[in-house]
Design a protein around this motif. Sequence first.
Motif, short mmCIF file in Angstrom:
data_model
loop_
_atom_site.label_atom_id
_atom_site.label_comp_id
_atom_site.label_asym_id
_atom_site.label_seq_id
_atom_site.Cartn_x
_atom_site.Cartn_y
_atom_site.Cartn_z
N LEU A 177 -16.23 23.90 -0.25
CA LEU A 177 -16.93 23.08 -1.21
C LEU A 177 -18.14 23.89 -1.82
O LEU A 177 -18.66 23.55 -2.80
CB LEU A 177 -17.38 21.62 -0.72
N ASP A 178 -18.84 24.78 -1.07
CA ASP A 178 -19.63 25.63 -1.46
C ASP A 178 -19.38 26.80 -2.44
O ASP A 178 -20.22 27.41 -3.21
CB ASP A 178 -20.42 26.35 -0.15
N ARG A 179 -17.95 27.10 -2.44
CA ARG A 179 -17.48 28.04 -3.40
C ARG A 179 -17.03 27.32 -4.58
O ARG A 179 -16.41 27.86 -5.51
CB ARG A 179 -16.47 28.79 -2.86
N GLY A 180 -17.41 25.72 -4.85
CA GLY A 180 -16.86 25.30 -6.12
C GLY A 180 -15.44 24.26 -5.93
O GLY A 180 -14.90 23.99 -6.99
N GLY A 181 -15.05 24.46 -4.73
CA GLY A 181 -13.87 23.58 -4.30
C GLY A 181 -13.94 22.04 -4.51
O GLY A 181 -15.28 21.57 -4.35
N ARG A 182 -12.92 21.35 -4.59
CA ARG A 182 -13.01 19.96 -4.70
C ARG A 182 -12.88 19.32 -3.44
O ARG A 182 -12.24 19.67 -2.41
CB ARG A 182 -11.99 19.57 -5.77
N VAL A 183 -13.24 18.08 -3.23
CA VAL A 183 -13.25 17.19 -2.31
C VAL A 183 -11.81 16.58 -2.09
O VAL A 183 -11.37 16.18 -3.07
CB VAL A 183 -14.16 15.90 -2.25
N PRO A 184 -11.20 16.96 -1.09
CA PRO A 184 -9.82 16.52 -0.86
C PRO A 184 -9.46 15.23 -0.71
O PRO A 184 -10.46 14.33 -0.40
CB PRO A 184 -9.35 16.96 0.34
N LEU A 185 -8.37 14.49 -1.16
CA LEU A 185 -8.11 13.08 -1.24
C LEU A 185 -8.05 12.79 0.19
O LEU A 185 -7.33 13.65 1.19
CB LEU A 185 -6.83 12.82 -2.02
N PRO A 186 -8.29 11.51 0.69
CA PRO A 186 -8.10 11.03 1.94
C PRO A 186 -6.65 10.86 2.30
O PRO A 186 -6.46 9.60 2.71
CB PRO A 186 -9.08 10.10 2.13
N ILE A 187 -5.52 11.50 2.06
CA ILE A 187 -4.41 11.38 2.48
C ILE A 187 -3.58 12.66 2.82
O ILE A 187 -4.30 13.85 2.70
CB ILE A 187 -3.57 11.05 1.17
#
Length: 401
Positions: free
Chosen positions: A188-198
């Motif tokens: 997330l600190d590298r610009g990643g997206r928060v994953p879906l809770p699945i």
Amino acid sequence: MYQLSPFTNYLGVLSLCAPVVTILSTLHADRNVYPSAGVLFVHVLEREHFKGEFPPYPKPGDSSNDPITFNTNLMGYPDRPGWLRYIQRTSHSDGVLYGSPTAEHVGKATIIEIIAYNRRTFETARHNLVINVMSTEEYPLPYQAEFYIKNMNVEEMLASEVLGDFLGAVKNVWQPERLNAVNITSALDRGGRVPLPINNLKEGVYVMVGADVQFSSCLREVENPHNQLRCSQEMEPVISCDKKFRAQFDIDWCKINLVDITKRIMVHSNRPDPGTGVLPDIGGYNPPPESLKSRDFFADFLITLAVPSAVAMVLFSVLGYSMCCRREGVDKRNMQTPDIQLVHHNSIQKSTKELRSMSKNREISWPLSTLPVFSQSGEVVPPIHPDNYETTSMPLMQTQT
């Protein structure tokens, strides 16, 4: 090599972890830790340690599970140093301070204020953590490799057992004499997206390790043209040593980054010196005198209000004259119109008036389609025509007869 504070009660990876000295005294005294520059530093803020400073649970015999959160900052500042990060997933989990100090922090004592908040009683407890960064002869290690692990969160990777297993797998593949964990960064600190809770998806984590020997042939397999082509097509490359990690760590080999510090080219830029950030002392503030000179605003009034008003009045007069005093009139219009056109127009007007007067005087019964079927009394109204009347030839409107 990564370093953990003994206060965290961590065990594991003893063969890869150098001892770190921690001084513990009374409960409210400062805690001193001695990490090494260029080596990952991890310090766990255990909730169990702070529970003793809060009042006991209201019901005797019940285990205390108060929600506790932590706030960490550099003493005298609102935030932590740039190299130090903090994470706590929930109020019922421990907090973790982690980061990699550099040679710039050697010899400087960094005091971190730790404030624990009890979310049940709204009470706080304050501790100080003194970080004394020490220099090492092997810093920095010349060969560094950064791995991207897709099936881990940063707090899971910071656990000593998990990180120890990963370093062990890297050591089997790389075969170095010295191997250190240099840094860990959340995706997330590298610009990643928060994953879906699945499907138990994870955020992902970047782990950088350093060694004292050249990269192994297995690590360099991702650089061959065949694997580069597969990466460009978003396909997994073929890595022979991936099976040594696959059981526990899902590594994205297309994102591996191999850095050889010995071949780094130093680029010197001619940027100006930013300075200390403090403005020079130019003396005290000199306010304006109390006796200010008076100023006449009449000329400004004429320029801003009177002149536009005068221009607007002139334009209004010209517009009124052109609309009211320059009208041609009906007589002049008729004089310029041909006689045949006037006669034709007059005949149309007379015919229109005659048709309107005739339509007002005519008396015609309403069509059958508009007559009511039932009367107001509820009785059925008999048909106007007998049953044997030929209705197929009857016009819809009475005016058609």
